[in-house]
Design a protein around this motif. Structure first.
Motif, PDB file in Angstrom:
ATOM      1  N   TRP A   1       0.815  -1.139   0.172  1.00  0.00           N
ATOM      2  CA  TRP A   1      -0.072   0.039  -0.117  1.00  0.00           C
ATOM      3  C   TRP A   1       0.914   1.206  -0.152  1.00  0.00           C
ATOM      4  CZ3 TRP A   1      -2.789  -2.262   5.187  1.00  0.00           C
ATOM      5  CH2 TRP A   1      -3.525  -3.223   4.659  1.00  0.00           C
TER       6      TRP A   1
ATOM      7  N   ASN B   1       0.039   0.717  -4.314  1.00  0.00           N
ATOM      8  CA  ASN B   1      -1.021   1.557  -4.157  1.00  0.00           C
ATOM      9  C   ASN B   1      -0.902   2.922  -4.527  1.00  0.00           C
ATOM     10  OD1 ASN B   1      -2.375  -1.083  -3.602  1.00  0.00           O
ATOM     11  ND2 ASN B   1      -3.409  -0.158  -1.969  1.00  0.00           N
TER      12      ASN B   1
ATOM     13  N   HIS C   1      -2.374   6.555  -2.941  1.00  0.00           N
ATOM     14  CA  HIS C   1      -2.623   7.016  -1.530  1.00  0.00           C
ATOM     15  C   HIS C   1      -4.052   6.727  -1.518  1.00  0.00           C
ATOM     16  CE1 HIS C   1      -2.112   9.344   2.306  1.00  0.00           C
ATOM     17  NE2 HIS C   1      -1.103   9.544   1.788  1.00  0.00           N
ATOM     18  N   THR C   2      -4.211   6.266   0.021  1.00  0.00           N
ATOM     19  CA  THR C   2      -5.830   5.894   0.324  1.00  0.00           C
ATOM     20  C   THR C   2      -6.214   7.039   1.241  1.00  0.00           C
ATOM     21  OG1 THR C   2      -4.736   4.582   2.160  1.00  0.00           O
ATOM     22  CG2 THR C   2      -5.499   3.453   0.214  1.00  0.00           C
TER      23      THR C   2
ATOM     24  N   ASP D   1      -6.269   9.097   4.742  1.00  0.00           N
ATOM     25  CA  ASP D   1      -5.956   8.705   6.158  1.00  0.00           C
ATOM     26  C   ASP D   1      -6.716   7.466   6.554  1.00  0.00           C
ATOM     27  OD1 ASP D   1      -5.598   8.391   8.880  1.00  0.00           O
ATOM     28  OD2 ASP D   1      -6.111  10.441   9.504  1.00  0.00           O
ATOM     29  N   MET D   2      -6.392   6.487   6.529  1.00  0.00           N
ATOM     30  CA  MET D   2      -7.210   5.092   6.395  1.00  0.00           C
ATOM     31  C   MET D   2      -7.748   5.060   7.987  1.00  0.00           C
ATOM     32  SD  MET D   2      -5.318   2.225   4.194  1.00  0.00           S
ATOM     33  CE  MET D   2      -6.453   1.040   4.633  1.00  0.00           C
TER      34      MET D   2
ATOM     35  N   ASP E   1     -10.753   6.791   5.815  1.00  0.00           N
ATOM     36  CA  ASP E   1     -10.472   6.939   4.277  1.00  0.00           C
ATOM     37  C   ASP E   1     -10.144   5.620   3.507  1.00  0.00           C
ATOM     38  OD1 ASP E   1     -10.791   9.696   4.681  1.00  0.00           O
ATOM     39  OD2 ASP E   1      -8.657  10.318   4.442  1.00  0.00           O
ATOM     40  N   ARG E   2     -10.660   5.257   2.524  1.00  0.00           N
ATOM     41  CA  ARG E   2     -10.480   4.166   1.664  1.00  0.00           C
ATOM     42  C   ARG E   2     -10.074   4.484   0.180  1.00  0.00           C
ATOM     43  NH1 ARG E   2      -9.927   2.960   5.981  1.00  0.00           N
ATOM     44  NH2 ARG E   2     -10.535   1.065   7.106  1.00  0.00           N
TER      45      ARG E   2
ATOM     46  N   PRO F   1      -7.261   2.824  -5.061  1.00  0.00           N
ATOM     47  CA  PRO F   1      -8.478   2.726  -4.223  1.00  0.00           C
ATOM     48  C   PRO F   1      -9.452   3.682  -4.522  1.00  0.00           C
ATOM     49  CG  PRO F   1      -6.342   2.568  -3.162  1.00  0.00           C
ATOM     50  CD  PRO F   1      -6.045   2.871  -4.367  1.00  0.00           C
TER      51      PRO F   1
ATOM     52  N   ILE G   1     -16.410  -2.655   4.672  1.00  0.00           N
ATOM     53  CA  ILE G   1     -16.157  -1.258   4.453  1.00  0.00           C
ATOM     54  C   ILE G   1     -17.779  -0.546   3.929  1.00  0.00           C
ATOM     55  CG2 ILE G   1     -15.055   0.710   3.246  1.00  0.00           C
ATOM     56  CD1 ILE G   1     -13.235  -1.275   4.833  1.00  0.00           C
TER      57      ILE G   1
END
Length: 261
Positions: free
Chosen positions: A34, A65, A67-68, A70-71, A75-76, A110, A155
């Motif tokens: 990721w 990956n 950037h997703t 702030d998981m 955030d996804r 993502p 999710i």
């Protein structure tokens, strides 16, 4: 099958630049990650250290990956976030640069959750534009952009929660280098017939990932029968990697998580 290790979920107990060496020591020839940093673009020193760790281990960086967001905050992904297009495109440049330096040819995008106050149709239009932008950048280094369906049990509210929706997004980009990431865990958890999806999507599959539902553990810890699915992939001519993206048996020692192989 060629198996690679997702070193953002496995070996997360180690510093980032030691994870490729650990995967090599366990007998793997490839790794995936990721997005490894909080920033949209790492510092030169951070990027150099990461690239060097892959090269020194003698491994292939199979997938990286975008950037997703702030998981930890929920955030996804930011692909479909109307207010974050500038950030996403900054990240595309950084991600493509690292991919070029490592020879990585799969960049996972993502999609992201719905944003309060934004219409779904607006978000989807933003996502298509951003994916097309990423595809053009990736094409310059011979790479593909991946779109993945994520189950809405884990999710809630994830908008791309079936293989058909993922394929519709891929088609809408109009880009030949946007493909399907077939995550067998998510497909099973969505209630889809995994074998049928692998057959129906065979021409679009650019990468495969595995974990066993319902708990996202290693194969053999849940309900999915992987052996016939691996045979099916091989029989269909799939010659790519299968990413191990599951929760380690012992989070303090990921090296104990590969006995099923």
């Amino acid at each position: 099958m060629r198996f690679d290790v997702n070193c953002s979920i496995l070996y997360a107990e180690l510093p980032l630049v030691r994870r490729a060496d650990a995967a090599k020591a366990a007998g793997f020839g490839g790794v995936e990650f990721w997005w490894p940093w909080d920033a949209m673009a790492p510092s030169d020193a951070e990027a150099d250290a990461f690239v060097r760790s892959i090269a020194d281990a003698g491994l292939e960086l199979v997938s990286l990956n975008f950037h997703t967001g702030d998981m930890a905050a929920g955030d996804r992904g930011i692909v479909s976030h109307p207010a974050r297009t500038r950030e996403f495109r900054e990240n595309v440049a950084a991600c493509v640069d690292i991919a070029a330096r490592t020879g990585c040819t799969r960049l996972n995008a993502p999609y992201g959750l719905r944003v309060p106050g934004a219409h779904g149709a607006e978000q989807d239009a933003v996502a298509i534009e951003n994916l097309a932008f990423a595809a053009r950048a990736a094409a310059g280094i011979g790479a593909s952009v991946l779109v993945e369906a994520i189950n809405s049990v884990d999710i809630p509210g994830f908008p791309v929660d079936t293989s058909d929706k993922a394929l519709a997004v891929i088609e809408a980009t109009g880009a030949g280098n946007v493909g399907f990431l077939a995550d067998l865990y998510h497909l099973a958890k969505m209630g889809e017939d995994v074998a049928d999806v692998l057959s129906d999507c065979r021409e679009r599959i650019r990468h495969v990932q595995v974990a066993d539902p319902p708990g996202r553990g290693a194969p053999g810890t849940g309900t999915l029968d992987f052996e016939p699915l691996f045979r099916q992939l091989a029989g269909q001519g799939y010659d790519g990697w299968v990413g191990l993206e599951y929760v380690p048996v012992d989070p303090a020692d990921s090296a104990t998580s590969f006995g099923w192989l």
